[in-house]
Design a protein around this motif. Structure first.
Motif, short mmCIF file in Angstrom:
data_model
loop_
_atom_site.label_atom_id
_atom_site.label_comp_id
_atom_site.label_asym_id
_atom_site.label_seq_id
_atom_site.Cartn_x
_atom_site.Cartn_y
_atom_site.Cartn_z
N GLU A 53 0.84 -1.21 0.00
CA GLU A 53 0.00 0.00 0.00
C GLU A 53 0.87 1.26 0.00
O GLU A 53 0.55 2.25 -0.66
CB GLU A 53 -0.93 0.01 1.22
CG GLU A 53 -1.98 -1.09 1.22
CD GLU A 53 -3.26 -0.71 0.50
OE1 GLU A 53 -3.30 0.35 -0.15
OE2 GLU A 53 -4.21 -1.50 0.58
N GLN A 54 1.98 1.23 0.72
CA GLN A 54 2.89 2.38 0.75
C GLN A 54 3.48 2.62 -0.63
O GLN A 54 3.58 3.77 -1.09
CB GLN A 54 4.01 2.15 1.78
CG GLN A 54 5.02 3.28 1.84
CD GLN A 54 4.43 4.61 2.24
OE1 GLN A 54 3.56 4.67 3.11
NE2 GLN A 54 4.87 5.68 1.61
N LEU A 55 3.86 1.56 -1.33
CA LEU A 55 4.39 1.70 -2.69
C LEU A 55 3.33 2.29 -3.63
O LEU A 55 3.63 3.16 -4.44
CB LEU A 55 4.87 0.35 -3.23
CG LEU A 55 6.17 -0.18 -2.66
CD1 LEU A 55 6.44 -1.58 -3.20
CD2 LEU A 55 7.32 0.75 -2.98
N VAL A 56 2.11 1.81 -3.51
CA VAL A 56 1.02 2.33 -4.34
C VAL A 56 0.84 3.83 -4.08
O VAL A 56 0.69 4.62 -5.01
CB VAL A 56 -0.28 1.53 -4.11
CG1 VAL A 56 -1.47 2.23 -4.74
CG2 VAL A 56 -0.13 0.11 -4.65
N ALA A 57 0.88 4.21 -2.80
CA ALA A 57 0.73 5.62 -2.46
C ALA A 57 1.87 6.46 -3.04
O ALA A 57 1.66 7.57 -3.53
CB ALA A 57 0.67 5.79 -0.94
N GLU A 58 3.10 5.92 -3.00
CA GLU A 58 4.26 6.65 -3.54
C GLU A 58 4.15 6.84 -5.05
O GLU A 58 4.74 7.78 -5.59
CB GLU A 58 5.55 5.89 -3.22
CG GLU A 58 5.94 5.93 -1.76
CD GLU A 58 7.11 5.03 -1.44
OE1 GLU A 58 7.79 4.54 -2.37
OE2 GLU A 58 7.35 4.79 -0.23
N HIS A 59 3.44 5.96 -5.72
CA HIS A 59 3.33 6.02 -7.18
C HIS A 59 1.93 6.44 -7.62
O HIS A 59 1.49 6.08 -8.72
CB HIS A 59 3.71 4.67 -7.78
CG HIS A 59 5.14 4.32 -7.57
ND1 HIS A 59 6.17 4.98 -8.21
CD2 HIS A 59 5.73 3.40 -6.76
CE1 HIS A 59 7.33 4.48 -7.82
NE2 HIS A 59 7.09 3.51 -6.94
N LYS A 60 1.27 7.22 -6.79
CA LYS A 60 -0.07 7.70 -7.11
C LYS A 60 -0.05 8.40 -8.47
O LYS A 60 0.85 9.18 -8.79
CB LYS A 60 -0.55 8.67 -6.03
CG LYS A 60 -1.98 9.10 -6.21
CD LYS A 60 -2.44 9.96 -5.06
CE LYS A 60 -3.90 10.33 -5.28
NZ LYS A 60 -4.42 11.12 -4.17
N GLY A 61 -1.04 8.07 -9.30
CA GLY A 61 -1.14 8.68 -10.62
C GLY A 61 -0.49 7.86 -11.72
O GLY A 61 -0.70 8.13 -12.90
N LYS A 62 0.31 6.87 -11.35
CA LYS A 62 0.92 5.99 -12.36
C LYS A 62 0.00 4.79 -12.61
O LYS A 62 -0.85 4.46 -11.78
CB LYS A 62 2.29 5.50 -11.89
CG LYS A 62 3.31 6.61 -11.77
CD LYS A 62 4.65 6.08 -11.33
CE LYS A 62 5.65 7.22 -11.16
NZ LYS A 62 6.93 6.73 -10.61
N LYS A 63 0.19 4.15 -13.75
CA LYS A 63 -0.58 2.95 -14.07
C LYS A 63 0.05 1.77 -13.33
O LYS A 63 1.23 1.46 -13.53
CB LYS A 63 -0.59 2.70 -15.57
CG LYS A 63 -1.36 3.76 -16.33
CD LYS A 63 -1.40 3.45 -17.80
CE LYS A 63 -2.18 4.54 -18.53
NZ LYS A 63 -2.23 4.30 -19.96
N LEU A 64 -0.74 1.12 -12.48
CA LEU A 64 -0.24 0.02 -11.66
C LEU A 64 -0.20 -1.29 -12.44
O LEU A 64 -1.17 -1.67 -13.09
CB LEU A 64 -1.13 -0.17 -10.43
CG LEU A 64 -1.15 0.97 -9.43
CD1 LEU A 64 -2.19 0.69 -8.35
CD2 LEU A 64 0.23 1.16 -8.81
N ARG A 65 0.93 -1.96 -12.34
CA ARG A 65 1.13 -3.28 -12.92
C ARG A 65 1.80 -4.15 -11.88
O ARG A 65 2.70 -3.70 -11.17
CB ARG A 65 2.00 -3.22 -14.18
CG ARG A 65 1.44 -2.29 -15.28
CD ARG A 65 0.11 -2.81 -15.79
NE ARG A 65 -0.40 -2.08 -16.93
CZ ARG A 65 -1.41 -1.22 -16.90
NH1 ARG A 65 -2.01 -0.95 -15.75
NH2 ARG A 65 -1.83 -0.63 -17.99
N PHE A 66 1.37 -5.41 -11.79
CA PHE A 66 1.92 -6.33 -10.80
C PHE A 66 2.37 -7.62 -11.47
O PHE A 66 1.74 -8.09 -12.42
CB PHE A 66 0.87 -6.68 -9.74
CG PHE A 66 0.46 -5.51 -8.89
CD1 PHE A 66 1.16 -5.21 -7.74
CD2 PHE A 66 -0.60 -4.71 -9.26
CE1 PHE A 66 0.79 -4.12 -6.95
CE2 PHE A 66 -0.98 -3.62 -8.49
CZ PHE A 66 -0.27 -3.32 -7.33
#
Length: 192
Positions: A53-66
């Motif tokens: 969740e912290q990583l997702v918050a740090e990359h807010k606005g980017k397209k998430l890929r896992f």
């Protein structure tokens, strides 16, 4: 809009796993400008989730890929369902809260040498992250090998039956020759 690719390893694994190392080597050679994250996940589900969740918050606005392997596949599914994005799942755990009951007790992570105690409350944490229904048919690609000695591949085959599936005979839990899929994995992940 920029992409961020987050690689999530499995239970008792680390960013030094063979697949994670192959992933990183491929990205450096073929996508050097791509933002990637390969976190060392905590041994406990809620703590691991907090790291992601912290990583997702740090990359807010980017397209998430896992990219998620085993338990990392389970966590990747939770994240895609919560935040959208795409995921490639490699021999993903589907019901780890059932499997890990047999692992209750003391452990040492073989990669980090960190001791930890897996308790029933951690099984309950995993159960809270379950995603019995999935929303988007275009967001997952699942890679399975039938001779996985840890997980029954048929659980993932059933859960992701309406999604892109590659099922190979043989292999093992580590997904033998994973690196041969990397060009196609990135074509899939970096499409809108």
């Amino acid at each position: 809009m920029q992409y961020v690719v987050i690689y999530l390893h499995g239970f008792l694994s680390s960013p030094q796993s063979q697949k994670a190392v192959q992933f990183l080597k491929y990205v450096r050679a073929h996508h050097p400008d791509l933002t990637i994250e390969i976190p060392q996940l905590a041994n406990y589900p809620n703590d691991a989730l907090a790291i992601i969740e912290q990583l997702v918050a740090e990359h807010k606005g980017k397209k998430l890929r896992f990219i998620g392997s085993s338990l990392g596949g389970f966590l990747s599914t939770f994240m895609v369902e919560k935040y959208s994005g795409k995921a490639v799942l490699i021999n993903p755990a589907v019901r780890p809260f059932e499997l890990l009951v047999d692992f209750l007790g003391e452990h040492i992570n073989p990669n980090t040498q960190q001791p930890f105690l897996l308790e029933k409350k951690h099984i309950d944490e995993l159960r809270q992250l379950d995603t019995p229904t999935l929303n988007s048919k275009s967001d997952y690609w699942v890679l399975l090998q039938t001779a996985d000695e840890t997980l029954d591949y048929r659980q993932a085959e059933t859960k992701y039956q309406d999604y892109k599936l590659n099922i190979e005979q043989g292999g093992d839990h580590s997904f033998q020759d994973f690196q041969r899929f990397l060009p196609d994995i990135f074509r899939f992940l970096l499409q809108d």
